[in-house]
Design a protein around this motif. Structure first.
Motif, PDB file in Angstrom:
ATOM      1  N   LYS A   1     -76.757 -24.226   2.848  1.00 35.31           N
ATOM      2  CA  LYS A   1     -75.533 -23.995   2.086  1.00 35.31           C
ATOM      3  C   LYS A   1     -74.628 -25.181   2.351  1.00 35.31           C
ATOM      4  O   LYS A   1     -74.389 -25.534   3.499  1.00 35.31           O
ATOM      5  CB  LYS A   1     -74.890 -22.694   2.571  1.00 35.31           C
ATOM      6  N   GLN A   2     -74.143 -25.820   1.272  1.00 37.87           N
ATOM      7  CA  GLN A   2     -73.372 -27.040   1.445  1.00 37.87           C
ATOM      8  C   GLN A   2     -72.214 -27.072   0.455  1.00 37.87           C
ATOM      9  O   GLN A   2     -72.429 -26.903  -0.742  1.00 37.87           O
ATOM     10  CB  GLN A   2     -74.284 -28.235   1.219  1.00 37.87           C
ATOM     11  N   PRO A   3     -70.997 -27.303   0.945  1.00 45.12           N
ATOM     12  CA  PRO A   3     -69.881 -27.486   0.003  1.00 45.12           C
ATOM     13  C   PRO A   3     -69.958 -28.872  -0.628  1.00 45.12           C
ATOM     14  O   PRO A   3     -70.152 -29.866   0.063  1.00 45.12           O
ATOM     15  CB  PRO A   3     -68.641 -27.325   0.878  1.00 45.12           C
ATOM     16  N   LEU A   4     -69.821 -28.934  -1.947  1.00 48.74           N
ATOM     17  CA  LEU A   4     -69.833 -30.211  -2.646  1.00 48.74           C
ATOM     18  C   LEU A   4     -68.425 -30.760  -2.841  1.00 48.74           C
ATOM     19  O   LEU A   4     -68.254 -31.957  -3.035  1.00 48.74           O
ATOM     20  CB  LEU A   4     -70.530 -30.077  -4.001  1.00 48.74           C
ATOM     21  N   SER A   5     -67.440 -29.898  -2.795  1.00 47.57           N
ATOM     22  CA  SER A   5     -66.050 -30.340  -2.911  1.00 47.57           C
ATOM     23  C   SER A   5     -65.579 -30.854  -1.560  1.00 47.57           C
ATOM     24  O   SER A   5     -65.949 -30.333  -0.509  1.00 47.57           O
ATOM     25  CB  SER A   5     -65.153 -29.192  -3.354  1.00 47.57           C
TER      26      SER A   5
ATOM     27  N   GLU B   1     -56.025 -23.942  -2.641  1.00 49.40           N
ATOM     28  CA  GLU B   1     -55.741 -22.688  -3.335  1.00 49.40           C
ATOM     29  C   GLU B   1     -55.564 -22.960  -4.827  1.00 49.40           C
ATOM     30  O   GLU B   1     -54.997 -23.969  -5.237  1.00 49.40           O
ATOM     31  CB  GLU B   1     -54.508 -21.995  -2.752  1.00 49.40           C
ATOM     32  N   ASN B   2     -56.117 -22.075  -5.635  1.00 48.53           N
ATOM     33  CA  ASN B   2     -56.047 -22.121  -7.097  1.00 48.53           C
ATOM     34  C   ASN B   2     -56.702 -23.363  -7.700  1.00 48.53           C
ATOM     35  O   ASN B   2     -56.392 -23.741  -8.820  1.00 48.53           O
ATOM     36  CB  ASN B   2     -54.597 -22.007  -7.577  1.00 48.53           C
ATOM     37  N   MET B   3     -57.615 -23.995  -6.967  1.00 51.33           N
ATOM     38  CA  MET B   3     -58.403 -25.110  -7.502  1.00 51.33           C
ATOM     39  C   MET B   3     -59.881 -24.815  -7.258  1.00 51.33           C
ATOM     40  O   MET B   3     -60.245 -24.123  -6.306  1.00 51.33           O
ATOM     41  CB  MET B   3     -58.018 -26.435  -6.840  1.00 51.33           C
ATOM     42  N   ASP B   4     -60.734 -25.359  -8.128  1.00 49.83           N
ATOM     43  CA  ASP B   4     -62.165 -25.096  -8.031  1.00 49.83           C
ATOM     44  C   ASP B   4     -62.760 -25.691  -6.757  1.00 49.83           C
ATOM     45  O   ASP B   4     -62.399 -26.793  -6.341  1.00 49.83           O
ATOM     46  CB  ASP B   4     -62.895 -25.677  -9.238  1.00 49.83           C
ATOM     47  N   PHE B   5     -63.690 -24.935  -6.158  1.00 56.09           N
ATOM     48  CA  PHE B   5     -64.413 -25.351  -4.962  1.00 56.09           C
ATOM     49  C   PHE B   5     -65.890 -25.096  -5.242  1.00 56.09           C
ATOM     50  O   PHE B   5     -66.283 -23.985  -5.594  1.00 56.09           O
ATOM     51  CB  PHE B   5     -63.937 -24.540  -3.754  1.00 56.09           C
TER      52      PHE B   5
ATOM     53  N   GLY C   1     -94.439 -25.308  -1.491  1.00 48.64           N
ATOM     54  CA  GLY C   1     -93.933 -26.673  -1.547  1.00 48.64           C
ATOM     55  C   GLY C   1     -92.813 -26.871  -2.561  1.00 48.64           C
ATOM     56  O   GLY C   1     -92.346 -27.978  -2.758  1.00 48.64           O
ATOM     57  N   GLY C   2     -92.358 -25.813  -3.198  1.00 45.04           N
ATOM     58  CA  GLY C   2     -91.311 -25.913  -4.218  1.00 45.04           C
ATOM     59  C   GLY C   2     -89.928 -25.657  -3.647  1.00 45.04           C
ATOM     60  O   GLY C   2     -89.769 -25.232  -2.507  1.00 45.04           O
ATOM     61  N   ASN C   3     -88.939 -25.937  -4.473  1.00 46.82           N
ATOM     62  CA  ASN C   3     -87.570 -25.678  -4.055  1.00 46.82           C
ATOM     63  C   ASN C   3     -86.733 -25.253  -5.251  1.00 46.82           C
ATOM     64  O   ASN C   3     -87.097 -25.477  -6.395  1.00 46.82           O
ATOM     65  CB  ASN C   3     -86.959 -26.893  -3.356  1.00 46.82           C
ATOM     66  N   VAL C   4     -85.595 -24.647  -4.947  1.00 42.95           N
ATOM     67  CA  VAL C   4     -84.650 -24.184  -5.955  1.00 42.95           C
ATOM     68  C   VAL C   4     -83.253 -24.518  -5.452  1.00 42.95           C
ATOM     69  O   VAL C   4     -82.964 -24.350  -4.267  1.00 42.95           O
ATOM     70  CB  VAL C   4     -84.775 -22.652  -6.166  1.00 42.95           C
ATOM     71  N   THR C   5     -82.403 -24.995  -6.350  1.00 39.33           N
ATOM     72  CA  THR C   5     -81.001 -25.183  -5.988  1.00 39.33           C
ATOM     73  C   THR C   5     -80.153 -24.303  -6.895  1.00 39.33           C
ATOM     74  O   THR C   5     -80.510 -24.028  -8.036  1.00 39.33           O
ATOM     75  CB  THR C   5     -80.556 -26.652  -6.137  1.00 39.33           C
ATOM     76  N   HIS C   6     -79.031 -23.889  -6.347  1.00 41.71           N
ATOM     77  CA  HIS C   6     -78.119 -23.008  -7.079  1.00 41.71           C
ATOM     78  C   HIS C   6     -76.693 -23.411  -6.709  1.00 41.71           C
ATOM     79  O   HIS C   6     -76.401 -23.636  -5.544  1.00 41.71           O
ATOM     80  CB  HIS C   6     -78.380 -21.546  -6.699  1.00 41.71           C
ATOM     81  N   SER C   7     -75.841 -23.521  -7.716  1.00 42.20           N
ATOM     82  CA  SER C   7     -74.450 -23.903  -7.472  1.00 42.20           C
ATOM     83  C   SER C   7     -73.514 -22.796  -7.918  1.00 42.20           C
ATOM     84  O   SER C   7     -73.781 -22.098  -8.901  1.00 42.20           O
ATOM     85  CB  SER C   7     -74.100 -25.184  -8.233  1.00 42.20           C
ATOM     86  N   VAL C   8     -72.401 -22.673  -7.208  1.00 43.07           N
ATOM     87  CA  VAL C   8     -71.383 -21.679  -7.515  1.00 43.07           C
ATOM     88  C   VAL C   8     -70.023 -22.373  -7.450  1.00 43.07           C
ATOM     89  O   VAL C   8     -69.767 -23.165  -6.549  1.00 43.07           O
ATOM     90  CB  VAL C   8     -71.414 -20.510  -6.503  1.00 43.07           C
ATOM     91  N   VAL C   9     -69.178 -22.053  -8.408  1.00 42.80           N
ATOM     92  CA  VAL C   9     -67.806 -22.574  -8.412  1.00 42.80           C
ATOM     93  C   VAL C   9     -66.883 -21.394  -8.125  1.00 42.80           C
ATOM     94  O   VAL C   9     -66.881 -20.405  -8.856  1.00 42.80           O
ATOM     95  CB  VAL C   9     -67.439 -23.214  -9.764  1.00 42.80           C
ATOM     96  N   ILE C  10     -66.137 -21.497  -7.035  1.00 41.95           N
ATOM     97  CA  ILE C  10     -65.191 -20.447  -6.658  1.00 41.95           C
ATOM     98  C   ILE C  10     -63.801 -21.044  -6.608  1.00 41.95           C
ATOM     99  O   ILE C  10     -63.635 -22.266  -6.569  1.00 41.95           O
ATOM    100  CB  ILE C  10     -65.564 -19.802  -5.306  1.00 41.95           C
TER     101      ILE C  10
END
Length: 188
Positions: free
Chosen positions: A31-35, A40-44, A91-100
């Motif tokens: 789990k990694q934050p990209l921001s 507060e009140n801004m996308d993360f 040997g596979g992988n999956v990535t998933h992103s969430v904006v909170i």
């Protein structure tokens, strides 16, 4: 952050060596934050990575991070905190992103997400992602004061220096017109 990725790769290499003996699915997750900053009140933006380093596919893989971001403190802008993947091949992988979007400021403890999956013999396995730890959610005003562009300050500065700069230039042009530049003859 880099340390956690190196640790994940070290575990993957170790498990790949051990995986030759087990011949089963083995899932690692991060789990990694990209921001850069949580405000507060801004996308993360958060990114989850799920890697199957085993020799067989992982089935019915579920990523659940709802307990980390309760709805009274965070608004989900895009994506889901509870996701289901039918199969991740060997040997596979999956990535998933969430904006909170954080609703309040202050210190917040980012906990690990839970990943569950089944192997071929229908054994349930549970693993956790890394834990980013405690982070600070900035106030909107504090963030703007520290990190936002200071265009208004520059505009005020230019408005204050413009009269003296323009006045000096106009006086220079006036004296240049009054005393034209004449070539001087050299006498030998």
């Amino acid at each position: 952050m880099k340390f956690s990725l190196f640790a994940l790769l070290a575990v993957a290499v170790t498990c790949a060596d051990v995986g030759t003996q087990t011949k089963d699915a083995f899932v690692l997750a991060h789990k990694q934050p990209l921001s850069t900053y949580a405000v507060e009140n801004m996308d993360f933006v958060l990114e989850y990575g799920i890697y199957n380093v085993g020799d067989k596919p992982a089935q019915k893989v579920t990523l659940d991070d709802r307990h980390s971001f309760p709805t009274n403190s965070f608004e989900i802008v895009k994506g889901l905190l509870h996701v289901h993947f039918e199969k991740i091949p060997a040997g596979g992988n999956v990535t998933h992103s969430v904006v909170i979007r954080p609703r309040a400021y202050g210190f917040f403890n980012y906990t690990a997400a839970q990943v569950t999956y089944y192997t071929d013999n229908e054994n349930l396995h549970v693993t956790l992602t890394n834990t980013p730890g405690e982070g600070y959610i900035y106030r909107q005003k504090e963030y703007d004061r520290r990190f936002a562009p200071k265009y208004t300050y520059f505009l005020v500065f230019f408005a204050l220096i413009a009269p003296t700069t323009i006045g000096s230039y106009l006086l220079f042009e006036q004296s240049k017109a009054r005393f034209p530049n004449k070539p001087v003859k050299k006498t030998t």
